[in-house]
Design a protein around this motif. Structure first.
Motif, mmCIF file in Angstrom:
data_model
loop_
_atom_site.group_PDB
_atom_site.id
_atom_site.type_symbol
_atom_site.label_atom_id
_atom_site.label_comp_id
_atom_site.label_asym_id
_atom_site.label_seq_id
_atom_site.Cartn_x
_atom_site.Cartn_y
_atom_site.Cartn_z
ATOM 1 N N GLU A 24 -2.385 -0.388 1.636
ATOM 2 C CA GLU A 24 -1.546 -0.638 0.456
ATOM 3 C C GLU A 24 -0.459 -1.669 0.768
ATOM 4 O O GLU A 24 -0.205 -2.581 -0.028
ATOM 5 N N HIS A 25 0.168 -1.519 1.927
ATOM 6 C CA HIS A 25 1.233 -2.454 2.306
ATOM 7 C C HIS A 25 0.687 -3.878 2.466
ATOM 8 O O HIS A 25 1.342 -4.852 2.077
ATOM 9 N N ALA A 26 -0.503 -3.989 3.023
ATOM 10 C CA ALA A 26 -1.114 -5.313 3.192
ATOM 11 C C ALA A 26 -1.434 -5.956 1.848
ATOM 12 O O ALA A 26 -1.420 -7.180 1.722
ATOM 13 N N LYS A 27 -1.715 -5.153 0.858
ATOM 14 C CA LYS A 27 -2.036 -5.681 -0.465
ATOM 15 C C LYS A 27 -0.774 -6.065 -1.240
ATOM 16 O O LYS A 27 -0.781 -7.016 -2.025
ATOM 17 N N VAL A 28 0.321 -5.317 -1.010
ATOM 18 C CA VAL A 28 1.544 -5.535 -1.787
ATOM 19 C C VAL A 28 2.475 -6.551 -1.131
ATOM 20 O O VAL A 28 2.998 -7.448 -1.799
ATOM 21 N N HIS A 29 2.703 -6.418 0.177
ATOM 22 C CA HIS A 29 3.668 -7.280 0.863
ATOM 23 C C HIS A 29 3.067 -8.115 1.989
ATOM 24 O O HIS A 29 3.291 -9.322 2.047
ATOM 25 N N ARG B 49 8.091 4.449 0.627
ATOM 26 C CA ARG B 49 7.972 3.385 -0.373
ATOM 27 C C ARG B 49 6.794 3.605 -1.319
ATOM 28 O O ARG B 49 6.933 3.499 -2.549
ATOM 29 N N TYR B 50 5.621 3.912 -0.758
ATOM 30 C CA TYR B 50 4.403 3.929 -1.574
ATOM 31 C C TYR B 50 3.964 5.331 -1.988
ATOM 32 O O TYR B 50 3.163 5.459 -2.913
ATOM 33 N N GLY B 51 4.465 6.351 -1.308
ATOM 34 C CA GLY B 51 4.034 7.715 -1.626
ATOM 35 C C GLY B 51 2.660 8.014 -1.044
ATOM 36 O O GLY B 51 1.974 7.127 -0.530
ATOM 37 N N ALA B 52 2.272 9.277 -1.124
ATOM 38 C CA ALA B 52 0.966 9.694 -0.594
ATOM 39 C C ALA B 52 -0.149 8.993 -1.349
ATOM 40 O O ALA B 52 -0.152 8.946 -2.583
ATOM 41 N N GLN B 53 -1.099 8.443 -0.619
ATOM 42 C CA GLN B 53 -2.205 7.701 -1.222
ATOM 43 C C GLN B 53 -3.409 8.585 -1.551
ATOM 44 O O GLN B 53 -4.256 8.232 -2.365
ATOM 45 N N SER B 54 -3.485 9.744 -0.878
ATOM 46 C CA SER B 54 -4.552 10.731 -1.143
ATOM 47 C C SER B 54 -5.938 10.088 -1.107
ATOM 48 O O SER B 54 -6.729 10.229 -2.027
ATOM 49 N N TRP B 55 -6.213 9.385 -0.030
ATOM 50 C CA TRP B 55 -7.496 8.720 0.129
ATOM 51 C C TRP B 55 -8.557 9.692 0.611
ATOM 52 O O TRP B 55 -8.253 10.768 1.114
ATOM 53 N N TRP B 56 -9.864 9.395 0.535
ATOM 54 C CA TRP B 56 -10.532 8.140 0.173
ATOM 55 C C TRP B 56 -10.801 8.136 -1.323
ATOM 56 O O TRP B 56 -11.062 9.188 -1.905
ATOM 57 N N PRO B 57 -10.811 6.982 -2.003
ATOM 58 C CA PRO B 57 -11.069 6.929 -3.445
ATOM 59 C C PRO B 57 -12.538 7.192 -3.786
ATOM 60 O O PRO B 57 -13.318 6.269 -3.993
ATOM 61 N N ALA B 58 -12.912 8.448 -3.818
ATOM 62 C CA ALA B 58 -14.297 8.838 -4.140
ATOM 63 C C ALA B 58 -14.279 10.247 -4.706
ATOM 64 O O ALA B 58 -13.360 11.018 -4.450
ATOM 65 N N ASP B 59 -15.316 10.585 -5.474
ATOM 66 C CA ASP B 59 -15.393 11.910 -6.091
ATOM 67 C C ASP B 59 -15.950 12.967 -5.144
ATOM 68 O O ASP B 59 -15.646 14.150 -5.288
ATOM 69 N N THR B 60 -16.781 12.553 -4.191
ATOM 70 C CA THR B 60 -17.409 13.497 -3.269
ATOM 71 C C THR B 60 -17.433 12.907 -1.854
ATOM 72 O O THR B 60 -17.365 11.680 -1.708
ATOM 73 N N PRO B 61 -17.562 13.750 -0.842
ATOM 74 C CA PRO B 61 -17.675 13.213 0.523
ATOM 75 C C PRO B 61 -18.870 12.268 0.687
ATOM 76 O O PRO B 61 -18.763 11.257 1.389
ATOM 77 N N PHE B 62 -19.980 12.578 0.029
ATOM 78 C CA PHE B 62 -21.146 11.707 0.166
ATOM 79 C C PHE B 62 -20.876 10.341 -0.457
ATOM 80 O O PHE B 62 -21.261 9.305 0.110
ATOM 81 N N GLU B 63 -20.222 10.322 -1.601
ATOM 82 C CA GLU B 63 -19.859 9.041 -2.220
ATOM 83 C C GLU B 63 -18.946 8.249 -1.289
ATOM 84 O O GLU B 63 -19.068 7.029 -1.173
ATOM 85 N N PRO C 3 2.623 -13.710 3.267
ATOM 86 C CA PRO C 3 3.420 -12.498 3.044
ATOM 87 C C PRO C 3 4.518 -12.661 2.003
ATOM 88 O O PRO C 3 5.057 -13.748 1.800
ATOM 89 N N ILE C 4 4.824 -11.540 1.366
ATOM 90 C CA ILE C 4 5.956 -11.458 0.440
ATOM 91 C C ILE C 4 7.011 -10.595 1.138
ATOM 92 O O ILE C 4 6.965 -9.365 1.079
ATOM 93 N N CYS C 5 7.910 -11.233 1.855
ATOM 94 C CA CYS C 5 8.871 -10.507 2.681
ATOM 95 C C CYS C 5 10.023 -9.918 1.862
ATOM 96 O O CYS C 5 10.645 -8.939 2.281
ATOM 97 N N ASN C 6 10.314 -10.516 0.724
ATOM 98 C CA ASN C 6 11.404 -10.020 -0.112
ATOM 99 C C ASN C 6 11.092 -8.606 -0.608
ATOM 100 O O ASN C 6 10.078 -8.389 -1.281
ATOM 101 N N GLY C 7 11.932 -7.653 -0.263
ATOM 102 C CA GLY C 7 11.727 -6.274 -0.703
ATOM 103 C C GLY C 7 10.795 -5.470 0.180
ATOM 104 O O GLY C 7 10.502 -4.314 -0.121
ATOM 105 N N CYS C 8 10.329 -6.049 1.290
ATOM 106 C CA CYS C 8 9.399 -5.343 2.175
ATOM 107 C C CYS C 8 10.086 -4.156 2.834
ATOM 108 O O CYS C 8 11.173 -4.303 3.410
#
Length: 213
Positions: free
Chosen positions: A187-192, A15-29, A197-202
């Protein structure tokens, strides 16, 4: 392997695709962000990071006083407490010459125990650091994971590590899978699977016991 837990992962990935986390430019960040995000939203972390950006290296943060650091990270909330925690983390990181690669060579449990010995670093923060900075496969238990698995009908242990052990026993202990699974649950917790909860389309509707309390 539990088809249930793995099926959840596959459905979320489809459903959501690869998230490629963590949202940071460097490991230290990433490491600093994992402390700043405690008890706040990522939006507030981004504001704090923007102010901290000119000083975003271990050496520069070490030169800042705790009061100066607290002023810079004020948007993240609990800034005095978090400044103290960052300073404690930096003191520990110095033991490894501020090199993430030095920690990647260490045993997962050894690093985890050391992280848990740092003021203000709890299990969730330690595991996020292990997974996203030190490349150690581990399942991160957070409030989103608890909410989602409870609603799906899984009666998970109250203890953090009890919850984690179940997932790690039932799933491949694979770095990429653990990386994506945590990010996909967020991501799922934020969207559905929100507080309301927004169960429609989950994507997990057919697997869900829909326990909403």
């Amino acid at each position: 392997m539990s088809e249930n837990y793995y099926d959840i992962y596959i459905k979320l990935l489809q459903r959501y695709g690869a998230q490629s986390w963590w949202p940071a430019d460097t490991p230290f960040e990433m490491l600093i962000g994992s402390i700043l995000v405690q008890n706040t939203s990522w939006r507030n972390v981004e504001k704090a990071m923007e102010q901290l950006k000119p000083f975003l290296s271990p050496e520069q943060i070490e030169k800042l006083t705790q009061e100066e650091l607290a002023r810079l990270i004020r948007p993240s909330g609990f800034f005095n407490v978090k400044a103290k925690r960052i300073k404690a983390f930096i003191a520990w990181f110095r033991l490894y010459d501020y090199e993430v690669e030095n920690l990647k060579k260490r045993d997962r449990e050894e690093i985890r125990n050391e992280l848990l010995g740092i003021n203000g670093i709890g299990r969730e923060t330690a595991d996020v650091m292990l997974l996203y900075a030190f490349d150690k496969p581990i399942f991160v238990v957070d409030a989103y994971a608890r909410r989602i698995f409870y609603r799906l009908g899984n009666d998970m242990p109250v203890s953090y590590d009890g919850f984690r052990f179940i997932l790690e026993k039932e799933l491949p202990l694979d770095l990429l899978l653990m990386n994506e699974y945590h990010a996909l649950l967020v991501e799922h917790a934020k969207v559905h699977c929100k507080s309301n909860p927004i169960c429609n389309g989950c994507p997990l509707f057919d697997l869900c016991a829909r326990r909403l309390e």
